[in-house]
Design a protein around this motif. Structure first.
Motif, PDB file in Angstrom:
ATOM      1  N   PRO A   1       0.738  -1.301  -0.060  1.00 30.55           N
ATOM      2  CA  PRO A   1       0.195  -0.035  -0.107  1.00 30.55           C
ATOM      3  C   PRO A   1       0.901   1.379  -0.025  1.00 30.55           C
ATOM      4  O   PRO A   1       1.965   1.260   0.506  1.00 30.55           O
ATOM      5  N   SER A   2       0.377   2.254  -0.719  1.00 27.25           N
ATOM      6  CA  SER A   2       1.127   3.490  -0.649  1.00 27.25           C
ATOM      7  C   SER A   2       0.059   4.713  -1.218  1.00 27.25           C
ATOM      8  O   SER A   2      -0.883   4.313  -1.932  1.00 27.25           O
ATOM      9  N   VAL A   3       0.125   5.981  -1.035  1.00 25.76           N
ATOM     10  CA  VAL A   3      -0.770   7.020  -1.526  1.00 25.76           C
ATOM     11  C   VAL A   3      -0.823   6.964  -2.955  1.00 25.76           C
ATOM     12  O   VAL A   3      -1.852   7.153  -3.668  1.00 25.76           O
ATOM     13  N   THR A   4       0.419   7.015  -3.481  1.00 26.37           N
ATOM     14  CA  THR A   4       0.469   7.076  -4.820  1.00 26.37           C
ATOM     15  C   THR A   4      -0.199   6.053  -5.808  1.00 26.37           C
ATOM     16  O   THR A   4      -0.899   6.256  -6.655  1.00 26.37           O
ATOM     17  N   MET A   5      -0.119   4.784  -5.058  1.00 22.89           N
ATOM     18  CA  MET A   5      -0.493   3.341  -5.884  1.00 22.89           C
ATOM     19  C   MET A   5      -2.232   3.516  -5.695  1.00 22.89           C
ATOM     20  O   MET A   5      -2.891   2.996  -6.625  1.00 22.89           O
ATOM     21  N   PHE A   6      -2.498   4.100  -4.254  1.00 23.30           N
ATOM     22  CA  PHE A   6      -4.043   4.270  -4.170  1.00 23.30           C
ATOM     23  C   PHE A   6      -4.538   5.090  -5.213  1.00 23.30           C
ATOM     24  O   PHE A   6      -5.763   4.875  -5.835  1.00 23.30           O
ATOM     25  N   VAL A   7      -4.009   6.297  -5.396  1.00 18.85           N
ATOM     26  CA  VAL A   7      -4.533   7.185  -6.478  1.00 18.85           C
ATOM     27  C   VAL A   7      -4.464   6.730  -7.756  1.00 18.85           C
ATOM     28  O   VAL A   7      -5.247   6.691  -8.709  1.00 18.85           O
ATOM     29  N   ASN A   8      -3.541   5.920  -8.276  1.00 19.82           N
ATOM     30  CA  ASN A   8      -3.464   5.654  -9.459  1.00 19.82           C
ATOM     31  C   ASN A   8      -4.436   4.295  -9.776  1.00 19.82           C
ATOM     32  O   ASN A   8      -4.958   4.441 -10.769  1.00 19.82           O
ATOM     33  N   VAL A   9      -4.699   3.515  -8.630  1.00 18.43           N
ATOM     34  CA  VAL A   9      -5.606   2.361  -9.008  1.00 18.43           C
ATOM     35  C   VAL A   9      -7.052   3.206  -8.948  1.00 18.43           C
ATOM     36  O   VAL A   9      -7.808   2.595  -9.804  1.00 18.43           O
ATOM     37  N   MET A  10      -7.344   3.999  -7.899  1.00 17.20           N
ATOM     38  CA  MET A  10      -8.572   4.356  -8.098  1.00 17.20           C
ATOM     39  C   MET A  10      -9.104   5.421  -9.306  1.00 17.20           C
ATOM     40  O   MET A  10     -10.191   5.222  -9.680  1.00 17.20           O
TER      41      MET A  10
END
Length: 264
Positions: free
Chosen positions: A225-234
């Motif tokens: 988990p990471s903020v960057t990955m969360f933003v990209n996935v969503m």
């Protein structure tokens, strides 16, 4: 607000009905045990053969927890395409259309109601098995971060499967389309192998397609988990939900305009 309450009630009723046969529900989820055991043996040998503890940014522990969530997301889904196609073929769609609710939102509510407990039981049994094999996840907080992505994945699954089901207006038997879709999801969605292990050119293509948002995105977000990955996935999920939702609406309207009841 009244419309939301209506579909919320449908969701709740389906959720409660899904508990009517707990034995069947649990028995189906027990398949997670042999799946996780096979994956463990396969990847344990793979890591040992390469002589490394990390492959494509994933440890053996990460890999097992990734596969557990991927299987949970995929196996928790009800056979929506078959259900909708049967509504079309037997003529019961005409009965449903006369009800005071939207056909697509009705099926979305029932699909989510059927999915929740299936997924929870899959996750519990799968988590216990993986915990026994490799221990707890390296980032347990990833479970909470991945929840919005899991809901987005189920929404995408609904859009695709509903379109496949509605194709029964033209083709009647949609089993071939369901089979093709499942294989694309398995391969390009990263269900059996994370997309990080693919050749670079194939990674670029696969990660841009909706299949990666259905399985790979939520599962990878869970283990790393990471903020960057969360933003990209969503962000990618939202784009594809809009696109597929628009196509689903067009497919539905076209099908209804040419409705020919073949039974019922």
């Amino acid at each position: 607000m009244n419309s939301f309450k209506k579909y919320w009630a449908i969701f709740q009723i389906t959720l409660i009905n899904s508990l009517a046969y707990p034995g069947e529900l649990i028995g189906r989820s027990l398949m997670m045990i042999p799946f996780m055991w096979i994956f463990y043996q396969l990847w344990k040998i793979t890591f040992a053969t390469t002589g490394t503890d990390v492959m494509s940014g994933l440890t053996l522990r990460d890999m097992l927890w990734y596969l557990m969530l991927a299987e949970t997301v995929e196996l928790g889904r009800p056979p929506l395409a078959r259900t909708i196609s049967e509504n079309v073929k037997d003529g019961s769609i005409a009965y449903i259309l006369n009800k005071p609710y939207d056909f697509l939102l009705y099926h979305f509510s029932t699909a989510m109601g059927e999915t929740i407990f299936r997924a929870i039981i899959n996750a519990v049994i799968g988590s216990v098995t993986v915990f026994w094999l490799v221990g707890p996840p390296n980032h347990p907080e990833g479970a909470l971060i991945a929840i919005p992505a899991i809901l987005g994945a189920w929404t995408l699954h609904f859009c695709v499967n509903a379109m496949i089901g509605l194709s029964a207006f033209v083709f009647e038997d949609v089993s071939a389309f369901t089979w093709i879709y499942q294989k694309f999801a398995f391969i390009l969605g990263g269900m059996l192998i994370p997309l990080d292990f693919y050749p670079r050119w194939l990674q670029v293509i696969a990660k841009a397609l909706p299949f990666s948002s259905m399985i790979y995105g939520p599962a990878r977000l869970f283990v790393t988990p990471s903020v960057t990955m969360f933003v990209n996935v969503m962000s990618l999920q939202i784009v594809w939900i809009v696109v597929l939702g628009f196509l689903l609406t067009l497919t539905y309207r076209r099908g209804i305009s040419q409705l020919t009841v073949n039974g019922g």
